[in-house]
Write a protein that holds these residues in place. Structure first.
Motif, PDB file in Angstrom:
ATOM      1  N   ARG A 109       0.830  -1.208   0.000  1.00  0.00           N
ATOM      2  CA  ARG A 109       0.000   0.000   0.000  1.00  0.00           C
ATOM      3  C   ARG A 109       0.869   1.264   0.000  1.00  0.00           C
ATOM      4  NH1 ARG A 109      -3.318  -3.994   0.311  1.00  0.00           N
ATOM      5  NH2 ARG A 109      -5.140  -3.996   1.668  1.00  0.00           N
ATOM      6  N   ASN A 169       4.694  -4.417   9.788  1.00  0.00           N
ATOM      7  CA  ASN A 169       3.321  -4.069   9.396  1.00  0.00           C
ATOM      8  C   ASN A 169       2.504  -5.346   9.587  1.00  0.00           C
ATOM      9  OD1 ASN A 169       0.944  -3.255   8.189  1.00  0.00           O
ATOM     10  ND2 ASN A 169       1.721  -3.412   6.094  1.00  0.00           N
ATOM     11  N   PRO A 170       2.188  -5.650  10.860  1.00  0.00           N
ATOM     12  CA  PRO A 170       1.525  -6.926  11.138  1.00  0.00           C
ATOM     13  C   PRO A 170       0.020  -6.837  10.850  1.00  0.00           C
ATOM     14  CG  PRO A 170       1.778  -5.715  13.166  1.00  0.00           C
ATOM     15  CD  PRO A 170       2.376  -4.858  12.083  1.00  0.00           C
ATOM     16  N   TYR A 199      -3.638  -6.045  11.430  1.00  0.00           N
ATOM     17  CA  TYR A 199      -4.237  -5.120  12.405  1.00  0.00           C
ATOM     18  C   TYR A 199      -5.702  -4.780  12.165  1.00  0.00           C
ATOM     19  CZ  TYR A 199      -2.898  -1.400   8.982  1.00  0.00           C
ATOM     20  OH  TYR A 199      -2.726  -0.616   7.870  1.00  0.00           O
ATOM     21  N   ALA A 246      -2.788 -12.148   6.803  1.00  0.00           N
ATOM     22  CA  ALA A 246      -1.969 -10.935   6.871  1.00  0.00           C
ATOM     23  C   ALA A 246      -2.769  -9.713   7.300  1.00  0.00           C
ATOM     24  CB  ALA A 246      -1.343 -10.668   5.508  1.00  0.00           C
ATOM     25  N   LEU A 247      -4.099  -9.857   7.346  1.00  0.00           N
ATOM     26  CA  LEU A 247      -4.944  -8.685   7.575  1.00  0.00           C
ATOM     27  C   LEU A 247      -5.588  -8.638   8.953  1.00  0.00           C
ATOM     28  CD1 LEU A 247      -7.045  -8.451   4.281  1.00  0.00           C
ATOM     29  CD2 LEU A 247      -5.391  -6.769   5.082  1.00  0.00           C
TER      30      LEU A 247
HETATM   31  N1  GLN Z   1      -3.630  -1.435   5.326  1.00  0.00           N
HETATM   32  C1  GLN Z   1      -4.177  -2.721   5.062  1.00  0.00           C
HETATM   33  C2  GLN Z   1      -5.648  -2.560   4.646  1.00  0.00           C
HETATM   34  O1  GLN Z   1      -6.158  -1.490   4.670  1.00  0.00           O
HETATM   35  C3  GLN Z   1      -4.034  -3.625   6.252  1.00  0.00           C
HETATM   36  C4  GLN Z   1      -2.644  -4.067   6.456  1.00  0.00           C
HETATM   37  C5  GLN Z   1      -2.452  -4.861   7.708  1.00  0.00           C
HETATM   38  O2  GLN Z   1      -3.367  -5.433   8.316  1.00  0.00           O
HETATM   39  N2  GLN Z   1      -1.267  -4.918   8.109  1.00  0.00           N
HETATM   40  O3  GLN Z   1      -6.289  -3.472   4.230  1.00  0.00           O
END
Ligand code: GLN
Length: 284
Positions: A95, A187-188, A190, A211-212
């Motif tokens: 991103r 960037n875990p 989150y 990953a999300l």
């Molecule tokens: N920024 C990502 C999103 O909006 C999430 C990335 C993450 O969970 N590390 O989907």
């Protein structure tokens, strides 16, 4: 068929699914990937013709776009911090917010310094590889729990001609990092389940949930674990950098504050959301 005529067809076919600007941007991304032509090249070559094989390739893209598959997965690649990266459904699509995090780290650190860096949850390797590229004297390590993500990350390191040492390991099951690092970055996952409604269909249906997402009840699970390890494994004045959930800036600042990190700084991304955090480690 002339490419300029196919553009009308492409636009019309997708108009039910996306707005005009987005369709236009897909068109030019595919044009560059398939024909190495930039936007202006279409105007300069109005008679550029697609043969049967090329038309078929365009049609394959079109049908996948109709299913909301992200263009980056359709083409198998994307760009991050000016570098090319392979991506697939085992890695998040890098991103722009994460580019800002990388940029912050690069600006805070001199290119001459012999740094030891660890990226936790590297995915496509975008953070680790762009740091290795721009901080040429750094020794970069990158960890991920997903073997399939690491396969892509390894290819990306090769593609960008940098050395990154990859570790196949779960951070949640790590008791000690067994080395001292000057920078730890992560960037875990989150995104909370309660935020699922904010997530677009193309992300939800295609990007790796591993990953999300995190549990609503323990959204800082990865951050806590990583910060605690950072206390043990950062060098004096070492830096901890995170990409964070925009709604958890205060909680994250408290987390680092309670672990006695210094100079804690929370930053907003281009969209105005609290997205990045930094803290320095000092033992006394
Ligand atoms: N920024 C990502 C999103 O909006 C999430 C990335 C993450 O969970 N590390 O989907």
């Amino acid at each position: 068929m002339l490419l300029k005529d196919y553009k009308n067809n492409f636009t019309q076919e997708l108009s039910l699914f996306y707005d005009e600007q987005e369709i236009e941007s897909f068109f030019f991304i595919v044009m560059e990937a398939f024909h190495e032509m930039k936007r202006v090249d279409l105007a300069l070559n109005p008679n550029f013709e697609l043969d049967g094989m090329q038309l078929l390739q365009w049609e394959t893209v079109l049908s996948q776009l109709k299913e909301h598959k992200p263009i980056q997965y359709i083409l198998g690649e994307t760009e991050f911090y000016g570098l090319p990266f392979f991506v697939n459904e085992n890695t998040l699509i890098p991103r722009p917010e994460t580019e800002e995090l990388v940029d912050w780290i690069i600006k805070e650190n001199s290119k001459d310094k012999e740094l030891k860096i660890l990226d936790i949850g590297t995915g496509s390797g975008c953070i680790a590889i762009s740091l290795a590229k721009d901080l040429p004297n750094a020794k970069v390590y990158a960890m991920d729990v997903s073997e399939k993500a690491l396969e892509i990350a390894q290819k990306n390191a090769k593609r960008n001609k940098v050395t990154v040492i990859f570790l196949h390991q779960s951070i949640l099951e790590t008791e000690d990092l067994l080395a001292t690092f000057d920078i730890i970055v992560s960037n875990p996952p989150y995104v909370r389940n309660l935020e699922k409604e904010e997530i677009k269909k193309n992300v939800l249906d295609y990007e790796p949930h591993l990953a999300l997402f995190v549990e609503d009840t323990d959204a800082l699970l990865f951050y806590r674990k990583i910060s605690e390890l950072a206390v043990k494994n950062l060098s004096e004045n070492g830096q901890l950098f995170f990409e964070i959930n925009q709604y958890l800036g205060k909680e994250m600042t408290d987390l680092l504050g309670n672990l006695k990190f210094q100079n804690i700084e929370l930053r907003k991304d281009i969209y105005g959301n609290h997205r990045m955090l930094k803290g320095n480690f000092q033992s006394k």
